[in-house]
Motif scaffolding. Structure first.
Motif, mmCIF file in Angstrom:
data_model
loop_
_atom_site.group_PDB
_atom_site.id
_atom_site.type_symbol
_atom_site.label_atom_id
_atom_site.label_comp_id
_atom_site.label_asym_id
_atom_site.label_seq_id
_atom_site.Cartn_x
_atom_site.Cartn_y
_atom_site.Cartn_z
ATOM 1 N N PHE A 240 6.325 0.347 3.741
ATOM 2 C CA PHE A 240 7.115 -0.132 2.608
ATOM 3 C C PHE A 240 6.349 0.044 1.300
ATOM 4 C CE2 PHE A 240 8.003 -3.665 -0.337
ATOM 5 C CZ PHE A 240 9.320 -3.372 -0.652
ATOM 6 N N LEU A 241 5.067 -0.305 1.300
ATOM 7 C CA LEU A 241 4.262 -0.199 0.079
ATOM 8 C C LEU A 241 4.031 1.256 -0.312
ATOM 9 C CD1 LEU A 241 1.583 -2.945 0.855
ATOM 10 C CD2 LEU A 241 3.588 -3.144 -0.617
ATOM 11 N N ALA A 242 3.865 2.140 0.677
ATOM 12 C CA ALA A 242 3.533 3.539 0.383
ATOM 13 C C ALA A 242 4.762 4.388 0.112
ATOM 14 C CB ALA A 242 2.731 4.130 1.539
ATOM 15 N N SER B 140 -4.512 0.961 -1.827
ATOM 16 C CA SER B 140 -5.608 0.450 -2.649
ATOM 17 C C SER B 140 -5.147 0.188 -4.082
ATOM 18 C CB SER B 140 -6.768 1.439 -2.640
ATOM 19 O OG SER B 140 -7.797 1.024 -3.493
ATOM 20 N N LYS B 141 -4.314 1.077 -4.575
ATOM 21 C CA LYS B 141 -3.765 0.895 -5.923
ATOM 22 C C LYS B 141 -2.903 -0.356 -5.998
ATOM 23 C CE LYS B 141 -1.204 3.508 -9.453
ATOM 24 N NZ LYS B 141 -0.445 4.757 -9.728
ATOM 25 N N PHE B 142 -2.158 -0.626 -4.933
ATOM 26 C CA PHE B 142 -1.325 -1.827 -4.882
ATOM 27 C C PHE B 142 -2.191 -3.084 -5.010
ATOM 28 C CE2 PHE B 142 0.004 -5.245 -1.947
ATOM 29 C CZ PHE B 142 1.157 -5.683 -2.602
ATOM 30 N N VAL B 143 -3.289 -3.146 -4.253
ATOM 31 C CA VAL B 143 -4.160 -4.327 -4.283
ATOM 32 C C VAL B 143 -4.715 -4.549 -5.683
ATOM 33 C CG1 VAL B 143 -6.307 -5.319 -3.397
ATOM 34 C CG2 VAL B 143 -4.754 -4.127 -1.845
ATOM 35 N N GLU C 238 -9.300 -4.356 12.585
ATOM 36 C CA GLU C 238 -9.600 -4.278 11.156
ATOM 37 C C GLU C 238 -8.644 -3.300 10.455
ATOM 38 O OE1 GLU C 238 -13.500 -4.404 8.194
ATOM 39 O OE2 GLU C 238 -13.735 -3.714 10.262
ATOM 40 N N LEU C 239 -7.345 -3.495 10.706
ATOM 41 C CA LEU C 239 -6.336 -2.622 10.098
ATOM 42 C C LEU C 239 -6.298 -2.768 8.585
ATOM 43 C CD1 LEU C 239 -3.437 -3.206 12.668
ATOM 44 C CD2 LEU C 239 -4.914 -1.205 12.500
ATOM 45 N N GLY C 240 -6.751 -3.904 8.079
ATOM 46 C CA GLY C 240 -6.732 -4.137 6.638
ATOM 47 C C GLY C 240 -7.622 -3.192 5.859
ATOM 48 N N VAL C 241 -8.528 -2.458 6.548
ATOM 49 C CA VAL C 241 -9.423 -1.541 5.843
ATOM 50 C C VAL C 241 -8.637 -0.411 5.182
ATOM 51 C CG1 VAL C 241 -9.910 0.130 7.688
ATOM 52 C CG2 VAL C 241 -11.712 -0.487 6.075
ATOM 53 N N GLU C 242 -7.394 -0.186 5.631
ATOM 54 C CA GLU C 242 -6.568 0.864 5.034
ATOM 55 C C GLU C 242 -6.160 0.515 3.599
ATOM 56 O OE1 GLU C 242 -2.926 3.818 6.501
ATOM 57 O OE2 GLU C 242 -3.348 1.966 7.587
ATOM 58 N N PHE C 243 -6.286 -0.754 3.227
ATOM 59 C CA PHE C 243 -5.949 -1.168 1.865
ATOM 60 C C PHE C 243 -7.098 -0.951 0.884
ATOM 61 C CE2 PHE C 243 -2.646 -3.315 4.170
ATOM 62 C CZ PHE C 243 -1.617 -3.494 3.273
ATOM 63 N N TRP C 244 -8.243 -0.507 1.371
ATOM 64 C CA TRP C 244 -9.403 -0.335 0.510
ATOM 65 C C TRP C 244 -9.766 1.138 0.424
ATOM 66 C CZ3 TRP C 244 -10.166 -4.577 -2.067
ATOM 67 C CH2 TRP C 244 -9.862 -5.805 -1.491
ATOM 68 N N CYS C 245 -9.743 1.657 -0.782
ATOM 69 C CA CYS C 245 -10.089 3.062 -1.017
ATOM 70 C C CYS C 245 -11.420 3.069 -1.766
ATOM 71 C CB CYS C 245 -9.004 3.748 -1.843
ATOM 72 S SG CYS C 245 -9.213 5.515 -1.985
ATOM 73 N N PRO C 246 -12.530 3.345 -1.076
ATOM 74 C CA PRO C 246 -13.844 3.212 -1.717
ATOM 75 C C PRO C 246 -14.047 4.217 -2.832
ATOM 76 C CG PRO C 246 -14.049 4.272 0.414
ATOM 77 C CD PRO C 246 -12.628 3.807 0.309
ATOM 78 N N MET D 100 -1.797 -5.373 -8.446
ATOM 79 C CA MET D 100 -1.216 -6.708 -8.327
ATOM 80 C C MET D 100 -2.103 -7.761 -9.001
ATOM 81 S SD MET D 100 1.761 -6.610 -6.940
ATOM 82 C CE MET D 100 2.035 -5.029 -7.739
ATOM 83 N N GLY D 101 -3.403 -7.479 -9.115
ATOM 84 C CA GLY D 101 -4.304 -8.425 -9.754
ATOM 85 C C GLY D 101 -4.413 -8.273 -11.258
ATOM 86 N N ASP D 102 -3.821 -7.210 -11.821
ATOM 87 C CA ASP D 102 -3.865 -6.992 -13.267
ATOM 88 C C ASP D 102 -2.818 -7.870 -13.957
ATOM 89 O OD1 ASP D 102 -5.851 -5.147 -12.939
ATOM 90 O OD2 ASP D 102 -4.511 -3.411 -12.946
ATOM 91 N N LEU D 103 -3.232 -8.574 -14.995
ATOM 92 C CA LEU D 103 -2.326 -9.440 -15.762
ATOM 93 C C LEU D 103 -1.515 -10.324 -14.829
ATOM 94 C CD1 LEU D 103 -1.073 -6.820 -18.380
ATOM 95 C CD2 LEU D 103 -2.926 -8.485 -18.649
ATOM 96 N N LEU D 104 -2.201 -10.938 -13.896
ATOM 97 C CA LEU D 104 -1.550 -11.718 -12.842
ATOM 98 C C LEU D 104 -0.929 -12.986 -13.419
ATOM 99 C CD1 LEU D 104 -1.242 -11.710 -9.690
ATOM 100 C CD2 LEU D 104 -3.240 -13.223 -9.653
#
Length: 646
Positions: A231-233, A327-330, A290-298, A333-337
């Motif tokens: 959904f996010l992608a 990663s962009k979503f994470v 550790e499926l959540g690692v897909e949300f992090w783009c180093p 979402m924190g910008d101007l929260l």
């Protein structure tokens, strides 16, 4: 031969037969028949029969799930499965039972096309066998059934199925073969809108994650991960609309509060539900995926060939597009929260920090946020979601609250007011401490870096807040966070000395002092009256962790007789001996949390310490009475269990 045999079974209508039996078999109906024929015995026999009936229904549903994981159902069988799900109802707590959950996952796997992106060797063969691409009538029939305006008994379940179908249509629209299905694929946006109106993310959290059996099946977890990330992608514009709507709703809430009027009825919480769903889903990882690692783009500065996992060991290779989008979503979402999403965003980060790699990247994100925002309109330096902001806020709370430092003989210590902390601030502080605890639990580097920071001094500030008049739930989170810091032996050694100095548990009583002070008072007068014990559980966990990490032999030297004895006395006399006689608002807290988690922690603590001289006490801590026979307990062999530990 196996394939031919199973194909014959399916062609003979096995799917519909399974669905019929699942609907017809019920404990109540079978018990009525057995009672009529006098086929039921004592309570033990009734329990065995009830379990057998439930296992039969579960095995039927699991069989269908196992089939759909490997090959999609035919058009008629898929429609029959949808027809069954239309009549499904939820349990009393709003969740699905394990049988219906298996059937829901069966349909979700029927509509799954995520393997197309994986590029496996048999991709072309799978595409040829996929009815979504080879049978136009299949697509037409499923599309018409899910687009039907007739509501299901569970609107949330209907919303989940619509979202899964919308994502499948979006994937098909991007394939060359999808050009022949354009009249259906064009409806993916409207289907997604209908799913959102049905509170799809709220139902995923309450109806699917709320089912006990969900976390016991790896393929359930992988399918829901695929649904969320797809959904996010695949629908970034839809995600952007959710954020715009959340920003607009935040402005309306702010205006309503300023004008003193009621909140508008048109407020939606779709993005709020999505963030909380992500946080809840990834915070539990029973299989260590550790499926959540897909949300992090180093970034390049973070890439290191020693890291292992999804794409992380290939420092010179560009990460997949999906990982970049997540990663962009994470980050976005924190910008101007807006303030209305602040707590939900922290809960999402808490879930996405669950794991050694995830914790490393989340720590770096919060560190980077503080470095890229020099000032803030709230008067605290740094981005609202950064280590700088968090610890500066914590220090300000401590500075304001310690002016009301409690007198042990004062009445307000036993009934601490919420002076200086509103309910919303309390929720924000609790969410931050939970996030911090997860990160430093998994990442030793983060633990040491934060503890050694000269300006923040988190351990000192937290110990200071424990001495202030704050609610027990906040003190409990502070203790759990300190326990996470105490996993490092070098920090644990200084924590022991700090505990003695601050007298969180009073080990030295001043001359002339008539009453006890510290956590003992809070247990006996605050938690006991509230019938909830978060602070005591947190303290037990802290002591257990510190004993395992480091136990100084000269603990308390210079203030009292050195040793662990005052802590042992408190745990024995104030926590465990009165345990059966205390009242509990939530019975689950007594059974699951106190008895099994805390008491086993303390057993390890007692046996580890050199001052254990009474094995009968250790037996009592496990919930036994020495005078009772071993055979009267619920455990198979508690004597052997205790002996092995001892």
């Amino acid at each position: 031969m196996t394939t031919r045999f199973t194909d014959e079974l399916m062609n003979q209508g096995l799917t519909k037969r399974i669905l019929t039996l699942v609907s017809e078999i019920s404990v109540t109906r079978e018990f009525e028949r057995l009672q009529k024929e006098r086929g039921l015995g004592n309570e033990k026999h009734r329990k065995e029969v009830s379990d057998l009936i439930k296992e039969c229904r579960q095995a039927l549903a699991d069989s269908l799930f196992s089939w759909t994981c490997q090959s999609p159902l035919t058009k008629d069988d898929t429609l029959a499965l949808i027809g069954h799900l239309e009549t499904v109802t939820a349990q009393a707590d709003g969740s699905l039972d394990s049988v219906n959950l298996a059937l829901v996952m069966s349909l979700l796997y029927c509509l799954d096309v995520s393997f197309i992106e994986q590029g496996t060797e048999d991709r072309e063969d799978l595409l040829q066998a996929l009815p979504l691409l080879t049978e136009r009538q299949y697509v037409s029939a499923i599309h018409s059934r899910l687009m039907d305006g007739q509501p299901w008994k569970l609107p949330g379940l209907q919303a989940v199925c619509r979202l899964a179908w919308a994502l499948s249509l979006r994937v098909l629209s991007q394939l060359p073969q999808g050009s022949a299905l354009v009249e259906f694929t064009e409806a993916d946006e409207s289907l997604a809108d209908q799913a959102l109106l049905g509170d799809v993310f709220l139902f995923m959290k309450e109806g699917i994650l709320g089912c006990e059996s969900f976390s016991q099946e790896e393929f359930y977890i992988r399918r829901l991960h695929s649904l969320i990330t797809d959904f996010l992608a695949l629908m970034p514009m839809k995600v952007k609309q959710l954020r715009n709507r959340a920003d607009e709703d935040a402005r309306l809430v702010h205006m309503s509060l300023q004008m003193g009027s009621e909140l508008p009825s048109s407020l939606r919480k779709d993005l709020d539900h999505l963030m909380i769903l992500i946080g809840e889903f990834y915070s539990k990882d029973p299989f260590g995926l550790e499926l959540g690692v897909e949300f992090w783009c180093p970034t390049e500065s973070l890439q290191h060939t020693s890291l292992q996992g999804s794409y992380l060991g290939m420092a010179l290779q560009r990460p997949p597009h999906k990982q970049v989008v997540l990663s962009k979503f994470v980050r976005q979402m924190g910008d101007l929260l807006p303030s209305t999403l602040y707590i939900s965003y922290l809960r999402m980060l808490k879930g996405l920090a669950n794991g050694p790699q995830c914790a490393h990247y989340c720590f770096s994100l919060l560190k980077t946020n503080g470095a890229t925002h020099s000032d803030n309109i709230q008067g605290v330096s740094g981005s609202p979601v950064s280590w700088e902001h968090f610890f500066q806020s914590l220090m300000l709370y401590h500075e304001n609250l310690r002016r009301d430092f409690p007198n042990p003989d004062a009445a307000q210590y036993r009934h601490p007011p919420l002076r200086g902390i509103t309910q919303r601030e309390l929720e924000g502080l609790t969410s931050f401490l939970e996030l911090l605890t997860v990160i430093i639990t998994w990442s030793e580097n983060a633990r040491l870096a934060l503890c050694e920071h000269p300006q923040w001094a988190p351990v000192v500030v937290m110990l200071g807040l424990l001495q202030c008049s704050v609610p027990p739930i906040l003190k409990a989170e502070l203790l759990l966070c300190l326990a996470a810091f105490g996993k490092s032996p070098e920090i644990a050694a200084s924590l022991w000395q700090s505990l003695e100095y601050t007298q969180i548990l009073q080990t030295v009583r001043a001359s002339g002092q008539r009453q006890a002070a510290g956590i003992e008072v809070e247990l006996n007068e605050i938690e006991s009256s509230c019938e909830e014990y978060p602070l005591t559980r947190g303290f037990c966990h802290l002591i257990s962790t510190l004993v395992e990490s480091s136990l100084p032999v000269n603990l308390g030297a210079g203030l009292r007789v050195p040793g662990f004895q005052p802590y042992l006395n408190f745990l024995r006399d104030s926590v465990f001996l009165p345990f059966p006689t205390r009242a509990y608002r939530r019975p689950a807290e007594k059974v699951a949390r106190i008895r099994h988690e805390t008491q086993i922690h303390i057993l390890n603590l007692l046996i580890t310490s050199l001052e254990l001289k009474a094995p009968n006490l250790a037996l009592y801590l496990l919930g036994y009475e020495v005078k009772k026979s071993v055979s009267s307990t619920n455990l198979q062999d508690p004597g052997r269990s205790f002996t092995s530990v001892y």
